[in-house]
Design an enzyme around this catalytic site. Structure first.
Site, PDB file in Angstrom:
ATOM      1  N   PRO A 295       0.819  -1.196   0.000  1.00  0.00           N
ATOM      2  CA  PRO A 295       0.000   0.000   0.000  1.00  0.00           C
ATOM      3  C   PRO A 295       0.860   1.255   0.000  1.00  0.00           C
ATOM      4  O   PRO A 295       1.708   1.445   0.860  1.00  0.00           O
ATOM      5  CB  PRO A 295      -0.774  -0.118   1.297  1.00  0.00           C
ATOM      6  N   GLU A 296       0.613   2.079  -0.981  1.00  0.00           N
ATOM      7  CA  GLU A 296       1.227   3.396  -1.023  1.00  0.00           C
ATOM      8  C   GLU A 296       0.110   4.382  -0.678  1.00  0.00           C
ATOM      9  O   GLU A 296      -0.958   3.959  -0.260  1.00  0.00           O
ATOM     10  CB  GLU A 296       1.828   3.652  -2.417  1.00  0.00           C
TER      11      GLU A 296
END
Length: 271
Positions: free
Chosen positions: A2-3
């Site tokens: 996850p960014e």
DNA sequence: AGATGTCCCTGGAAGC
DNA sequence: TGCTTCCAGGGACATC
């Protein structure tokens, strides 16, 4: 995994539903990256006031203190009135009168950490060095350029470092540099002002677009309602080594920078 | 201070 | 089929 877009998509998918919930209990599975830092029983009875995001951290504000959640590389959250029994890769649950917030994280690089406040030592350690939020006014193009001029490392690695801008991870660093037409290996301090401004805009464009389509589901990411993202379907360079550039047709190249893979178009992106 | 390498952990894919 | 090796979205930390 996850960014920024994935973390923000996750936040939006349960923030309203959990706001106002009172904690019934906390369940811990295998150890995550850091200890919770408080006895689980001490959180019972506290109310969740809201959910904010800072970089890739989610901040659950309680009426006393806050919980910092990080999804690491493989984490995802679920929130529902009730959930199936925990599996071998579920490692944290916040049980409330409105539902269960569960952290699923096979690689356990994620974390759930309690802090008494944002000035608490642990909160400052985790959040203190973070740069500006890219999708707010705090991310100023001229300050960004001035920051780049003080760094000799490759631009890709400077973007990942998180002190000039937060939330840009491996996928979106490659994608932003493609959109800006900049080779990932260029030294940050060699980037001209016009190119720095273009990169600033490209970061915003790429992150906004990813956010709009629910983030990237490379392997198993989904938001807290179980929905996948679709940005992976429109990446220009990420994970496309050898495939034709969607703009010029040249084969996309791959290289490694700081033990991480980087992708770029040798024609569209200039040294 | 900034740059670089190492490590945390597990699962899946590729190579032999 | 089975074993080994490599790779994956992050980032704190040690070292130079």
């Amino acid at each position: 995994m996850p960014e920024l877009p994935e973390v923000e998509v996750t936040r939006r998918s349960f923030a309203d539903a959990i706001a106002g919930a009172v904690v019934d209990g906390v369940w811990l599975g295998k150890p995550l990256r850091w200890p919770l830092g408080v006895a689980p029983a001490a959180l019972v009875g506290r109310r969740v006031q809201g959910v904010r995001r800072r970089g890739k951290y989610l901040l659950l504000d309680l009426d006393d203190g806050l919980l910092l959640l990080h999804l690491g590389m493989s984490g995802s959250l679920q929130f529902a009135p009730s959930l199936p029994p925990v599996g071998p890769h579920d490692h944290f649950e916040l049980r409330t009168d409105r539902g269960v917030l569960r952290l699923h994280d096979p690689r356990r690089f994620g974390a759930a950490v309690y802090a008494a406040g944002e000035q608490d030592a642990v909160a400052r350690k985790l959040l203190g060095g973070l740069g500006p939020e890219p999708l707010t006014e705090a991310f100023d193009p001229f300050v960004f350029h001035a920051g780049l001029r003080q760094r000799r490392a490759a631009i890709k690695q400077v973007l990942l470092a998180g002190d000039l801008v937060v939330g840009v991870g491996n996928i979106y660093a490659s994608e932003s540099l493609f959109l800006a037409g900049i080779r990932p290996t260029v030294r940050a301090d060699r980037i001209s002002r016009p190119r720095a401004l273009r990169l600033h805009g490209a970061i915003r464009t790429v992150l906004s677009r990813a956010l709009a389509v629910g983030g990237s589901t490379l392997k198993d990411f989904s938001n807290a309602q179980g929905q996948s993202g679709y940005f992976q379907l429109e990446t220009m360079v990420y994970d496309r080594a050898g495939q034709p550039c969607r703009v010029c047709g040249a084969p996309i190249k791959a290289l490694r920078q700081g033990q991480r893979s980087t992708f770029y178009c040798p024609v569209c992106q200039k040294p």
